[in-house]
Design a protein around this motif. Sequence first.
Motif, PDB file in Angstrom:
ATOM      1  N   LEU A   1       0.822  -1.212   0.000  1.00 57.82           N
ATOM      2  CA  LEU A   1       0.000   0.000   0.000  1.00 57.82           C
ATOM      3  C   LEU A   1       0.855   1.260   0.000  1.00 57.82           C
ATOM      4  O   LEU A   1       0.464   2.287  -0.538  1.00 57.82           O
TER       5      LEU A   1
ATOM      6  N   LEU B   1      -6.374  -3.394  -1.012  1.00 53.29           N
ATOM      7  CA  LEU B   1      -5.301  -3.782  -1.934  1.00 53.29           C
ATOM      8  C   LEU B   1      -5.740  -3.572  -3.382  1.00 53.29           C
ATOM      9  O   LEU B   1      -4.988  -3.041  -4.205  1.00 53.29           O
TER      10      LEU B   1
ATOM     11  N   ILE C   1      -1.991  -2.900  -7.033  1.00 54.30           N
ATOM     12  CA  ILE C   1      -0.697  -3.090  -6.392  1.00 54.30           C
ATOM     13  C   ILE C   1       0.281  -3.726  -7.370  1.00 54.30           C
ATOM     14  O   ILE C   1      -0.102  -4.196  -8.445  1.00 54.30           O
TER      15      ILE C   1
END
Length: 556
Positions: A75, A139, A148
């Motif tokens: 993150l 995510l 991501i």
Amino acid sequence: MMDLVLRDAEVVDGSGGPSYRADVAVERGRIVSIVQEAAAAGCQRPTARRSVDAEGLVLSPGFVDMHAHSDLALLRDPDHSAKAAQGVTLEVLGQDGLSYAPVDDRTREEVRRAITGWNGDGSDLDLDWRTVGEYLDRLDSAHGGEGIAVNAAYLVPQGTVRMHAMGWDDRPATPAELDRMRRLVAEGLEQGAVGMSSGLTYTPGMYAPDAELTELCRVVAEYGGYYCPHHRSYGAGALRAYEEMIALTREAGCALHLAHATLNFGENEGRAPELLALLDRALAAGGDISLDTYPYTPGCTTLLALLPSWAQEGGPEAVLARLADGATAERIRYDLEVTGSDGCHGVPADWRTVEVSGVADPSLAPWVGRRLSSWTQVRELLLADRLGTTILQHVGHEENVRAIMRHRVHTGGSDGILQGAKPHPRAYGTFPEYLGRYVREEGVLSLEECVAHLTSRPAARLRLPDRGLVKEGYVADLVLFDPATVAAGATYDAPRTLPTGIPHVLVDGRFVIEDGRRTDVLAGRAIRRTPVQAGTPVQAGTPVQAGTPVQAGTPV
């Protein structure tokens, strides 16, 4: 016209079988065509909008890091080259029983402080999720909604669940508290977690007796997940600790994956054959067991983790108060240096083996890289850094590392802590270290066997029906590497150095590494648990095929 063709690659497909030369075509994120010996056969070669000359390169499935600590790093850092540059296309998070979901307001702050040494304190991020599902959604929506760097799966952390249900108390759970823990584990699995982890030398998870863990594993088994324990000792009593986990999961009917399955400290030098014999007996009796290791001898953890469990009861503030009290600190020292703390695996601490790898307080940076010499130093550092210090422990044995990585249920896991000024090089080097040192240079594993350890075998444990092989219809999570030059760049002196010999990495058919450089592509997503149904069991060591029903708790 397809999206991409990788021409004249030497395909090591992840099955463990012999390699072959082929053109591999990708369309909409999946492998749609594999034409073997295309040039020599003179057959119709696939055409695509883009072609990559893979002459001299091995094409394999993307590597699966079965033990990662990138819970906040994914993150925080869209680049995430620490893993992407290694060829990792999937990481398994939520390890060692401590992570950030499920939480409430109290638990979130407590777990954030407890594992600052693993992931930073999180003050730079908005940790506004509460459930496993919300964390997985975060995510997916990270970095402005783009996602991501690599894919991520998640284990429900048993220590966090216990913290949520009953705080930091060292006692058995009441029936109501156990019911609460069962519900939290079930909710996490329903929301997409692939299993449950424990850290049984970390508080508060280590306070759970076997009966409590067995009940939670029964829930995991009902959902077709697996249990991933950092068990109660990797030092004194390590083999008994392995036996405990095997017996516990056998009773619960739950699949078992042994985290960073090694044997450390002087007591265990040369004892890997005993561990492997124990595993073979359990497998022969029908156990559903796998394990992961990293190809290095030192371990890595927090300095706090070495303290005895009684000194950690009540959480971080209680620990700091005990350290500040002279008489209590002396009791802690005695347990560490004379008795052998349960936090230090029952082995009396040898401070000469403990090297500071990172600190939370920048003013303490001069400690990084130093070996500790006394309890006085340890106490001073824990208090000054408010428990945020990470360490390397130089306690492993090369012969144990080599023997365990050869086993048929072995997979790769970096256990990579990305925090600190001088992290363990395994965070940046695990997968090329396997391919460069242990395959090419020393021949401990064949290339085909090693790739299977790093790809199809973990995909089978995770019950992923369309990953882990170079096969038509499978997701195009792929790595192109040069078998003659692939190597880990990371060393103990320069641990953040990227590897060499891995020019291309694709996630979902998109280049995250291209010509050796990180692109701006964010193709990674949360990989949620695949539901299982009663039906035909899958043979151990083989990937789950799309559409194959799997009976919960049977070997994969």
